[in-house]
Design a protein around this motif. Structure first.
Motif, mmCIF file in Angstrom:
data_model
loop_
_atom_site.group_PDB
_atom_site.id
_atom_site.type_symbol
_atom_site.label_atom_id
_atom_site.label_comp_id
_atom_site.label_asym_id
_atom_site.label_seq_id
_atom_site.Cartn_x
_atom_site.Cartn_y
_atom_site.Cartn_z
ATOM 1 N N ASP A 144 0.822 -1.208 0.000
ATOM 2 C CA ASP A 144 0.000 0.000 0.000
ATOM 3 C C ASP A 144 0.858 1.261 0.000
ATOM 4 N N THR A 145 1.889 1.242 0.852
ATOM 5 C CA THR A 145 2.618 2.472 1.172
ATOM 6 C C THR A 145 3.460 3.034 0.027
ATOM 7 N N ASP A 146 4.067 2.147 -0.753
ATOM 8 C CA ASP A 146 4.975 2.636 -1.784
ATOM 9 C C ASP A 146 4.286 2.994 -3.095
ATOM 10 N N LEU A 147 2.957 3.118 -3.067
ATOM 11 C CA LEU A 147 2.224 3.510 -4.264
ATOM 12 C C LEU A 147 1.908 5.003 -4.240
ATOM 13 N N PRO A 148 1.902 5.639 -5.410
ATOM 14 C CA PRO A 148 1.452 7.033 -5.472
ATOM 15 C C PRO A 148 -0.039 7.121 -5.131
ATOM 16 N N ALA A 149 -0.477 8.303 -4.774
ATOM 17 C CA ALA A 149 -1.803 8.508 -4.196
ATOM 18 C C ALA A 149 -2.945 7.872 -4.986
ATOM 19 N N VAL A 150 -2.993 8.102 -6.294
ATOM 20 C CA VAL A 150 -4.124 7.629 -7.078
ATOM 21 C C VAL A 150 -4.104 6.106 -7.196
ATOM 22 N N ARG A 151 -2.896 5.538 -7.349
ATOM 23 C CA ARG A 151 -2.773 4.088 -7.395
ATOM 24 C C ARG A 151 -3.240 3.473 -6.078
ATOM 25 N N ARG A 152 -2.877 4.118 -4.980
ATOM 26 C CA ARG A 152 -3.291 3.634 -3.665
ATOM 27 C C ARG A 152 -4.819 3.687 -3.543
ATOM 28 N N PHE A 153 -5.390 4.755 -4.091
ATOM 29 C CA PHE A 153 -6.851 4.912 -4.103
ATOM 30 C C PHE A 153 -7.514 3.696 -4.743
ATOM 31 N N VAL A 154 -7.043 3.296 -5.904
ATOM 32 C CA VAL A 154 -7.627 2.161 -6.616
ATOM 33 C C VAL A 154 -7.331 0.851 -5.896
ATOM 34 N N HIS A 155 -6.081 0.706 -5.460
ATOM 35 C CA HIS A 155 -5.664 -0.508 -4.748
ATOM 36 C C HIS A 155 -6.558 -0.767 -3.538
ATOM 37 N N ASN A 156 -6.732 0.246 -2.713
ATOM 38 C CA ASN A 156 -7.530 0.084 -1.501
ATOM 39 C C ASN A 156 -9.021 -0.035 -1.794
ATOM 40 N N PHE A 157 -9.434 0.513 -2.921
ATOM 41 C CA PHE A 157 -10.826 0.325 -3.332
ATOM 42 C C PHE A 157 -11.097 -1.169 -3.516
ATOM 43 N N GLY A 158 -10.217 -1.833 -4.228
ATOM 44 C CA GLY A 158 -10.370 -3.273 -4.449
ATOM 45 C C GLY A 158 -10.396 -4.053 -3.147
ATOM 46 N N ILE A 159 -9.461 -3.728 -2.267
ATOM 47 C CA ILE A 159 -9.393 -4.414 -0.976
ATOM 48 C C ILE A 159 -10.673 -4.191 -0.189
ATOM 49 N N THR A 160 -11.128 -2.953 -0.170
ATOM 50 C CA THR A 160 -12.354 -2.624 0.561
ATOM 51 C C THR A 160 -13.540 -3.418 0.031
ATOM 52 N N MET A 161 -13.656 -3.486 -1.287
ATOM 53 C CA MET A 161 -14.779 -4.206 -1.881
ATOM 54 C C MET A 161 -14.709 -5.703 -1.540
ATOM 55 N N TYR A 162 -13.533 -6.268 -1.665
ATOM 56 C CA TYR A 162 -13.372 -7.691 -1.355
ATOM 57 C C TYR A 162 -13.688 -7.983 0.113
ATOM 58 N N GLU A 163 -13.183 -7.113 0.995
ATOM 59 C CA GLU A 163 -13.414 -7.327 2.424
ATOM 60 C C GLU A 163 -14.895 -7.203 2.756
ATOM 61 N N THR A 164 -15.559 -6.250 2.122
ATOM 62 C CA THR A 164 -16.991 -6.075 2.348
ATOM 63 C C THR A 164 -17.764 -7.301 1.891
ATOM 64 N N ALA A 165 -17.401 -7.809 0.733
ATOM 65 C CA ALA A 165 -18.065 -8.999 0.212
ATOM 66 C C ALA A 165 -17.898 -10.165 1.183
ATOM 67 N N LEU A 166 -16.657 -10.376 1.622
ATOM 68 C CA LEU A 166 -16.380 -11.476 2.546
ATOM 69 C C LEU A 166 -17.160 -11.304 3.838
ATOM 70 N N ASP A 167 -17.152 -10.095 4.356
ATOM 71 C CA ASP A 167 -17.847 -9.813 5.597
ATOM 72 C C ASP A 167 -19.344 -10.109 5.461
ATOM 73 N N TYR A 168 -19.913 -9.634 4.359
ATOM 74 C CA TYR A 168 -21.346 -9.866 4.136
ATOM 75 C C TYR A 168 -21.653 -11.352 4.045
ATOM 76 N N LEU A 169 -20.872 -12.049 3.220
ATOM 77 C CA LEU A 169 -21.127 -13.474 3.005
ATOM 78 C C LEU A 169 -21.037 -14.247 4.313
ATOM 79 N N ARG A 170 -20.020 -13.946 5.102
ATOM 80 C CA ARG A 170 -19.811 -14.683 6.349
ATOM 81 C C ARG A 170 -20.940 -14.432 7.336
ATOM 82 N N THR A 171 -21.305 -13.165 7.511
ATOM 83 C CA THR A 171 -22.307 -12.853 8.538
ATOM 84 C C THR A 171 -23.709 -13.297 8.120
ATOM 85 N N HIS A 172 -24.047 -13.115 6.850
ATOM 86 C CA HIS A 172 -25.415 -13.394 6.436
ATOM 87 C C HIS A 172 -25.628 -14.846 6.017
ATOM 88 N N ARG A 173 -24.541 -15.580 5.898
ATOM 89 C CA ARG A 173 -24.677 -17.024 5.663
ATOM 90 C C ARG A 173 -25.459 -17.639 6.819
#
Lengths: 193, 193
Positions: free
Chosen positions: B136-165
């Motif tokens: 995360d840290t060694d990326l320029p700002a906009v790249r970090r924005f996209v990188h963390n967007f992906g992580i956030t989406m994946y984590e949200t999906a996992l969280d939803y699936l686990r809890t609502h299963r």
DNA sequence: CCAGCATATATCGAACCGATACAAACCGTT
DNA sequence: AACGGTTTGTATCGGTTCGATATATGCTGG
């Protein structure tokens, strides 16, 4: 998953025309799940008739052009459930927005922020139409599971975009000339093990 | 967004072979953003050579087959930035998993839970590989924005699936025979305004 | 030693997309 | 009343893309 199966799935919710099927995937209950175009739907419906997995009759409407309404047959229902049993392929995402954004270092910062704004507007629309297309409460458990999954994902995306957009405005005065700079820079080499 | 542009984007990060480009979209930094297959990549690379948007040289490796390494040219870089300027198409999602799940009422509950488990496993893998493919840290700002967007989406999906299963296991004893029942039921009609 | 796996390039038919054409009927507007 | 724009609706077609397959090298484990 071919267009035939997708159309059968749409018809499982009730009879529909090709145009209506498209709307189910564009703004309708399938909009967060899958995408399919007219160019696939109409040929698929013809095949469904051939295989007798669907029937068709012309419905006259007032104030609108006639439409061809398709209904699933019991053979079609069996074929559909059969198709559901096959192992699903992994999810495929195609986001031109994110792809372009990931090269935001080579673009003027103003363009990046503009892109994010349009991204937000897009997802606001999606969230709106997914809310319009059905009530949470009157769905059976598994349908509700999928419905709320979509809403959760959209809301998360919007939340992320809104909050982290600010991070990019802070330093907006810096590195505005990166677009020009890149034209004389060699490709970064050796970074790919 | 055609395969040529996607390949150019990959080459913007440094020289790469067709195989390596594919890996960038499958488990690599583009995995949460876009998907493209070998059947598109190799023909696209040939076209890039034709247009002189990329050059190519064969690299011998020990312990592995030779590879053809492609590099972007300055013409290629210009063409790529030009392509980035076009208005992006809206995101397209294709989830066979969710499509099948949305018909979970017609499936045995055990199958539904099984599907969700495999869905979770899939996204765990994605989250793992996206974490592996860069810090995360060694990326320029906009790249970090996209990188963390992906992580956030994946984590949200996992969280939803686990809890609502869990919501679906509660009532798992009910309505186990819906699969059989559907075969004799007519399609729900009149539900589509 | 051989099956299986990762690396690597390439192709091909089937499927699919996006744009376009066509048409009927509505709307507002000048 | 004529005109352009929008929505509803069916359909096709060229070009692109997918997914499976073929081929090949070399590593690793049983």
């Amino acid at each position: 998953m071919d267009a035939k199966t997708l159309c059968l799935g749409a018809l499982m919710h009730g009879e529909a025309s090709g145009y209506e099927i498209r709307k189910l995937f564009e703004g309708g209950p399938f909009s967060a799940i899958y995408d399919v175009s007219y160019g696939s739907i109409y040929p698929a419906l013809t095949v469904l008739l051939d295989k007798e997995w669907a029937t068709c009759c012309v419905a006259e409407q007032d104030g609108r052009p006639d439409k061809k309404v398709y209904s699933i047959t019991s053979d079609g229902r069996a074929a559909f459930l059969d198709a559901l049993a096959s192992t699903p392929a992994p999810d495929k995402m195609r986001s031109e927005m994110l792809f372009i954004l990931s090269f935001g270092d080579h673009l003027p910062r103003a363009n990046v922020l503009n892109l994010i704004d349009r991204y937000i507007a897009d997802y606001e629309g999606r969230l709106g139409s997914i809310h319009d297309c059905g009530d949470d409460t009157d769905l059976p458990a598994v349908r509700r599971f999928v419905h709320n999954f979509g809403i959760t994902m959209y809301e998360t995306a919007l939340d992320y975009l809104r909050t982290h957009r600010a991070d990019l405005t802070e330093e907006s005065n810096l590195a505005l000339d990166s677009t020009i700079a890149i034209k004389n820079q060699p490709a970064v080499s050796g970074s790919m093990q």
